[in-house]
Design a protein around this motif. Structure first.
Motif, PDB file in Angstrom:
ATOM      1  N   ASN A   1      11.070  19.190   4.330  1.00 50.13           N
ATOM      2  CA  ASN A   1      11.268  17.762   4.089  1.00 50.13           C
ATOM      3  C   ASN A   1      11.392  17.466   2.596  1.00 50.13           C
ATOM      4  OD1 ASN A   1      11.258  16.848   6.740  1.00 50.13           O
ATOM      5  ND2 ASN A   1       9.039  16.592   6.803  1.00 50.13           N
ATOM      6  N   ARG A   2      12.313  16.564   2.254  1.00 52.20           N
ATOM      7  CA  ARG A   2      12.565  16.221   0.857  1.00 52.20           C
ATOM      8  C   ARG A   2      11.541  15.193   0.389  1.00 52.20           C
ATOM      9  NH1 ARG A   2      18.983  15.165   2.088  1.00 52.20           N
ATOM     10  NH2 ARG A   2      19.534  17.321   2.653  1.00 52.20           N
ATOM     11  N   ILE A   3      10.326  15.606   0.325  1.00 54.69           N
ATOM     12  CA  ILE A   3       9.204  14.680   0.146  1.00 54.69           C
ATOM     13  C   ILE A   3       9.282  13.893  -1.169  1.00 54.69           C
ATOM     14  CG2 ILE A   3       6.685  14.557  -0.060  1.00 54.69           C
ATOM     15  CD1 ILE A   3       6.693  17.022   1.934  1.00 54.69           C
ATOM     16  N   PRO A   4       9.479  14.547  -2.316  1.00 50.54           N
ATOM     17  CA  PRO A   4       9.566  13.746  -3.546  1.00 50.54           C
ATOM     18  C   PRO A   4      10.722  12.747  -3.522  1.00 50.54           C
ATOM     19  CG  PRO A   4       9.193  16.060  -4.063  1.00 50.54           C
ATOM     20  CD  PRO A   4       9.520  15.988  -2.607  1.00 50.54           C
ATOM     21  N   ASP A   5      11.834  13.122  -2.866  1.00 44.40           N
ATOM     22  CA  ASP A   5      12.986  12.226  -2.814  1.00 44.40           C
ATOM     23  C   ASP A   5      12.632  10.932  -2.112  1.00 44.40           C
ATOM     24  OD1 ASP A   5      14.211  14.355  -3.971  1.00 44.40           O
ATOM     25  OD2 ASP A   5      15.724  14.652  -2.419  1.00 44.40           O
ATOM     26  N   TRP A   6      12.087  11.044  -0.889  1.00 44.82           N
ATOM     27  CA  TRP A   6      11.829   9.796  -0.184  1.00 44.82           C
ATOM     28  C   TRP A   6      10.593   9.071  -0.664  1.00 44.82           C
ATOM     29  CZ3 TRP A   6       7.555  11.156   2.721  1.00 44.82           C
ATOM     30  CH2 TRP A   6       7.530  12.359   3.439  1.00 44.82           C
ATOM     31  N   ASN A   7       9.682   9.772  -1.321  1.00 48.27           N
ATOM     32  CA  ASN A   7       8.577   9.058  -1.959  1.00 48.27           C
ATOM     33  C   ASN A   7       9.107   8.130  -3.053  1.00 48.27           C
ATOM     34  OD1 ASN A   7       6.070   9.652  -0.759  1.00 48.27           O
ATOM     35  ND2 ASN A   7       6.004  11.670  -1.725  1.00 48.27           N
TER      36      ASN A   7
ATOM     37  N   LYS B   1       1.900  12.127   4.753  1.00 49.45           N
ATOM     38  CA  LYS B   1       2.027  11.857   6.184  1.00 49.45           C
ATOM     39  C   LYS B   1       2.119  10.355   6.454  1.00 49.45           C
ATOM     40  CE  LYS B   1      -0.779  12.478  10.366  1.00 49.45           C
ATOM     41  NZ  LYS B   1      -1.901  13.211  10.969  1.00 49.45           N
ATOM     42  N   GLN B   2       1.346   9.562   5.758  1.00 50.54           N
ATOM     43  CA  GLN B   2       1.361   8.119   5.981  1.00 50.54           C
ATOM     44  C   GLN B   2       2.663   7.499   5.493  1.00 50.54           C
ATOM     45  OE1 GLN B   2      -1.234   6.481   7.615  1.00 50.54           O
ATOM     46  NE2 GLN B   2       0.285   4.846   7.754  1.00 50.54           N
ATOM     47  N   VAL B   3       3.160   7.961   4.353  1.00 52.10           N
ATOM     48  CA  VAL B   3       4.449   7.465   3.874  1.00 52.10           C
ATOM     49  C   VAL B   3       5.543   7.822   4.877  1.00 52.10           C
ATOM     50  CG1 VAL B   3       6.157   7.583   2.022  1.00 52.10           C
ATOM     51  CG2 VAL B   3       3.716   7.620   1.459  1.00 52.10           C
ATOM     52  N   GLU B   4       5.475   9.033   5.409  1.00 52.03           N
ATOM     53  CA  GLU B   4       6.474   9.483   6.386  1.00 52.03           C
ATOM     54  C   GLU B   4       6.518   8.575   7.609  1.00 52.03           C
ATOM     55  OE1 GLU B   4       7.633  13.612   8.711  1.00 52.03           O
ATOM     56  OE2 GLU B   4       5.550  13.259   8.177  1.00 52.03           O
ATOM     57  N   VAL B   5       5.356   8.269   8.165  1.00 46.04           N
ATOM     58  CA  VAL B   5       5.345   7.463   9.386  1.00 46.04           C
ATOM     59  C   VAL B   5       5.816   6.044   9.106  1.00 46.04           C
ATOM     60  CG1 VAL B   5       2.962   6.555   9.365  1.00 46.04           C
ATOM     61  CG2 VAL B   5       4.058   7.116  11.518  1.00 46.04           C
TER      62      VAL B   5
ATOM     63  N   ALA C   1      17.330  13.577   7.416  1.00 42.17           N
ATOM     64  CA  ALA C   1      18.188  14.714   7.097  1.00 42.17           C
ATOM     65  C   ALA C   1      17.528  16.039   7.448  1.00 42.17           C
ATOM     66  CB  ALA C   1      18.568  14.690   5.613  1.00 42.17           C
ATOM     67  N   THR C   2      16.195  16.066   7.464  1.00 47.82           N
ATOM     68  CA  THR C   2      15.479  17.321   7.728  1.00 47.82           C
ATOM     69  C   THR C   2      14.568  17.247   8.945  1.00 47.82           C
ATOM     70  OG1 THR C   2      13.727  16.641   6.191  1.00 47.82           O
ATOM     71  CG2 THR C   2      15.487  18.030   5.302  1.00 47.82           C
ATOM     72  N   ASN C   3      14.320  16.069   9.455  1.00 46.85           N
ATOM     73  CA  ASN C   3      13.337  15.900  10.525  1.00 46.85           C
ATOM     74  C   ASN C   3      13.900  14.966  11.585  1.00 46.85           C
ATOM     75  OD1 ASN C   3      11.100  15.526  12.153  1.00 46.85           O
ATOM     76  ND2 ASN C   3       9.699  14.997  10.485  1.00 46.85           N
ATOM     77  N   ASN C   4      14.084  15.486  12.803  1.00 46.61           N
ATOM     78  CA  ASN C   4      14.619  14.658  13.879  1.00 46.61           C
ATOM     79  C   ASN C   4      13.655  13.571  14.321  1.00 46.61           C
ATOM     80  OD1 ASN C   4      15.785  17.530  14.115  1.00 46.61           O
ATOM     81  ND2 ASN C   4      17.241  16.312  15.300  1.00 46.61           N
ATOM     82  N   PHE C   5      12.359  13.846  14.240  1.00 42.71           N
ATOM     83  CA  PHE C   5      11.382  12.939  14.828  1.00 42.71           C
ATOM     84  C   PHE C   5      10.199  12.673  13.890  1.00 42.71           C
ATOM     85  CE2 PHE C   5      12.884  15.836  18.368  1.00 42.71           C
ATOM     86  CZ  PHE C   5      13.932  15.012  18.764  1.00 42.71           C
ATOM     87  N   PRO C   6      10.441  12.023  12.758  1.00 36.76           N
ATOM     88  CA  PRO C   6       9.340  11.806  11.805  1.00 36.76           C
ATOM     89  C   PRO C   6       8.252  10.881  12.329  1.00 36.76           C
ATOM     90  CG  PRO C   6      11.316  10.603  11.144  1.00 36.76           C
ATOM     91  CD  PRO C   6      11.728  11.510  12.257  1.00 36.76           C
ATOM     92  N   GLU C   7       8.569  10.018  13.318  1.00 38.53           N
ATOM     93  CA  GLU C   7       7.516   9.178  13.879  1.00 38.53           C
ATOM     94  C   GLU C   7       6.519  10.002  14.678  1.00 38.53           C
ATOM     95  OE1 GLU C   7      10.985   8.780  16.793  1.00 38.53           O
ATOM     96  OE2 GLU C   7      10.597   9.384  14.732  1.00 38.53           O
TER      97      GLU C   7
ATOM     98  N   LEU D   1       0.832  -1.204   0.000  1.00 39.32           N
ATOM     99  CA  LEU D   1       0.000   0.000   0.000  1.00 39.32           C
ATOM    100  C   LEU D   1       0.869   1.256   0.000  1.00 39.32           C
ATOM    101  CD1 LEU D   1      -2.633   1.593   0.303  1.00 39.32           C
ATOM    102  CD2 LEU D   1      -2.514   1.183   2.774  1.00 39.32           C
ATOM    103  N   ILE D   2       1.887   1.271   0.829  1.00 38.77           N
ATOM    104  CA  ILE D   2       2.721   2.465   0.929  1.00 38.77           C
ATOM    105  C   ILE D   2       3.500   2.710  -0.365  1.00 38.77           C
ATOM    106  CG2 ILE D   2       4.686   3.484   2.134  1.00 38.77           C
ATOM    107  CD1 ILE D   2       1.953   3.583   3.575  1.00 38.77           C
TER     108      ILE D   2
END
Length: 502
Positions: A62-68, A118-122, A85-91, A38-39
């Protein structure tokens, strides 16, 4: 290269929430882990736009397209590295942030549903734990400089981690008995189980951060003592002064409380149960504040109100009404009012709303009704209109619209008025402004040399992404102030504001 047809092949989908009858019987998180298929499918919907406006929607950058795209191609380890690299606490942000990045997703401009950022991030954050844990980063040679961080919420912890990784000796002071700020006692476990906080704290401790709980700076230790021990101080005490309504008749009745008092008491009960200790939901003076068997009225329409709603369900409330001063928002963005990519005013339904309760819009409380013994028995409400005149809010009750709603417990979730008035402010030589916040100079100093401020204490009650962004930026300023080698990331400056239509 990303899949240019991904958003055409896949619709927006989120993992199914745990069934309502099951989840209201415990305090575990509402969302189960999403499957990798799903992710990956949802990450494929990201177009890697030429100008990724999601970067502007997120103050962390956040480098959203990169990690997607890394998730799409199965590069989970690289995705973890890119996200951190941009977020200490993505959880934390992946569970708690309302996702202004999604409101700024370019798919929204074309009438499509945004990527489930947000769901991909978590899921990436959780993959970091599953694929080897939150490994401490090696600390460089110590700089010999010391920093005190006052407050252990997301701003304070983000700053502490950045500074420790730069080689500074960091001590975090927390007046409560446990670390995490509102993440610990303000956010219910059904949104954020506390094991996530504990894992991060273990990582910070392994990186050299020292923690001192039960220390009320300004009372247990003075500002003078703190400044004598440390080369710089960061104030990150949050914005916990709840907005009240003292002019409303009956406000002093028993059973009328600030929402945060209810949430803290409930969180303490859950924490005690996890440690095998019995506990009751009570205020510090022993006054019960449990919703079990009671008719509950929650005043307010935001996140805090929804948190109280979910808590009331799990405590076994007889019934719950949630009152909102404003009319019911539209289901979709009104482009004339909130053009893309700004944050839109739309109806937001939280998981707690599908668990029960009744939402009542465009009403205001006229009186908290006494049962004759000093205990609230009802709230008298009236339908209202709300207008803005010269920047002032004018609320007008409609004649003949008054009615009563039964209430044994009333919770005020009507916002916050800034950081609390407390001894440390005067001791550090800083003052609150008209919004109840503490102003910062462009270098994040709060009017006294070597004293910095960040997070909600500076911005006012805001989003967790802003707290982390300000913590990171203040850490960069402190590092420069201490003569540190190189520079640290500074995603925002003190004057930065969310995207808005001008």
């Amino acid at each position: 290269m990303p899949d240019p047809n991904g958003f055409l092949r896949y619709d927006r989908r989120l993992p199914a929430r745990r069934p309502v009858p099951v989840r209201i019987m415990d305090w575990r998180e509402v969302y189960p882990p999403a499957g990798e298929e799903l992710i990956r499918e949802q990450a494929t919907r990201c177009m890697d736009c030429g100008i990724p406006f999601c970067h502007d929607g997120c103050p962390l950058g956040n480098r959203i397209p990169d990690w997607n795209d890394l998730v799409r191609t199965g590069g989970w380890d690289a995705a973890v590295e890119s996200l951190h690299a941009t977020n200490n606490f993505p959880e934390f942000t992946g569970r708690l942030c309302p996702a202004p990045c999604e409101a700024a997703c370019v798919l929204g401009l074309g009438g499509q549903q945004p990527v489930t950022i947000k769901q991909v991030e978590v899921e990436i954050a959780d993959a970091a734990v599953a694929r080897g844990g939150l490994r401490p980063q090696p600390v460089p040679a110590p700089t010999g400089r010391s920093v005190a961080v006052v407050g252990s919420g997301p701003a304070g912890l983000a700053a502490a981690q950045q500074l420790a990784r730069a080689g500074h000796a960091v001590t975090v002071y927390e007046r409560d008995d446990a670390l995490g700020g509102l993440l610990r006692y303000g956010i219910p476990d059904f949104k954020l189980e506390k094991r996530h906080i504990d894992r991060r704290l273990a990582q910070l401790a392994a990186e050299g951060v020292r923690f001192r709980t039960g220390v009320n700076v300004g009372v247990d230790v003075t500002a003078e003592e703190l400044r004598a021990e440390h080369d710089a101080v960061l104030l990150a005490c949050g914005a916990l002064q709840g907005r009240d309504t003292p002019e409303t008749p009956g406000r002093a009745l028993r059973g009328v409380h600030q929402a945060m008092a209810h949430l803290v008491a409930a969180n303490r009960v859950v924490a005690a149960a996890g440690e095998g200790r019995p506990a009751l939901a009570t205020l510090p003076d022993g006054t019960p504040i449990d919703a079990a068997g009671k008719h509950v009225v929650i005043i307010g329409g935001g996140d805090t109100a929804a948190d109280c709603l979910g808590v009331a369900h799990r405590q076994g409330a007889a019934g719950v009404h949630q009152l909102d001063l404003y009319p019911e928002p539209p289901a979709d963005r009104d482009a004339a009012r909130d053009p893309w990519p700004t944050w839109p005013w739309v109806l937001r339904s939280y998981p707690a709303h599908e668990e029960g309760g009744e939402r009542v819009f465009a009403v205001a409380v006229q009186e908290f009704v006494d049962d004759g013994t000093g205990q609230v028995r009802a709230v008298r409400i009236a339908e209202v209109t709300v207008e803005k005149v010269d920047g002032r809010r004018i609320v007008t009750a409609l004649p003949g619209s008054e009615r009563e709603i039964p209430a044994d417990l009333v919770l005020l979730a009507i916002g916050f008025e800034g950081t609390e008035e407390q001894p440390l402010l005067a001791q550090f030589g800083v003052t609150r402004n008209g919004r109840g916040a503490v102003d910062a100079r462009p270098d994040w100093q709060a009017g006294a040399d070597g004293v910095f401020v960040a997070g909600d204490m500076h911005r006012g009650a805001s989003l967790i992404v802003w707290a982390i962004a300000e913590g990171r930026a203040a850490a960069a300023a402190i590092h420069a102030y201490l003569g540190g080698v190189g520079t640290l990331p500074a995603p925002v400056d003190p004057a930065r504001q969310p995207l808005a239509a001008r």
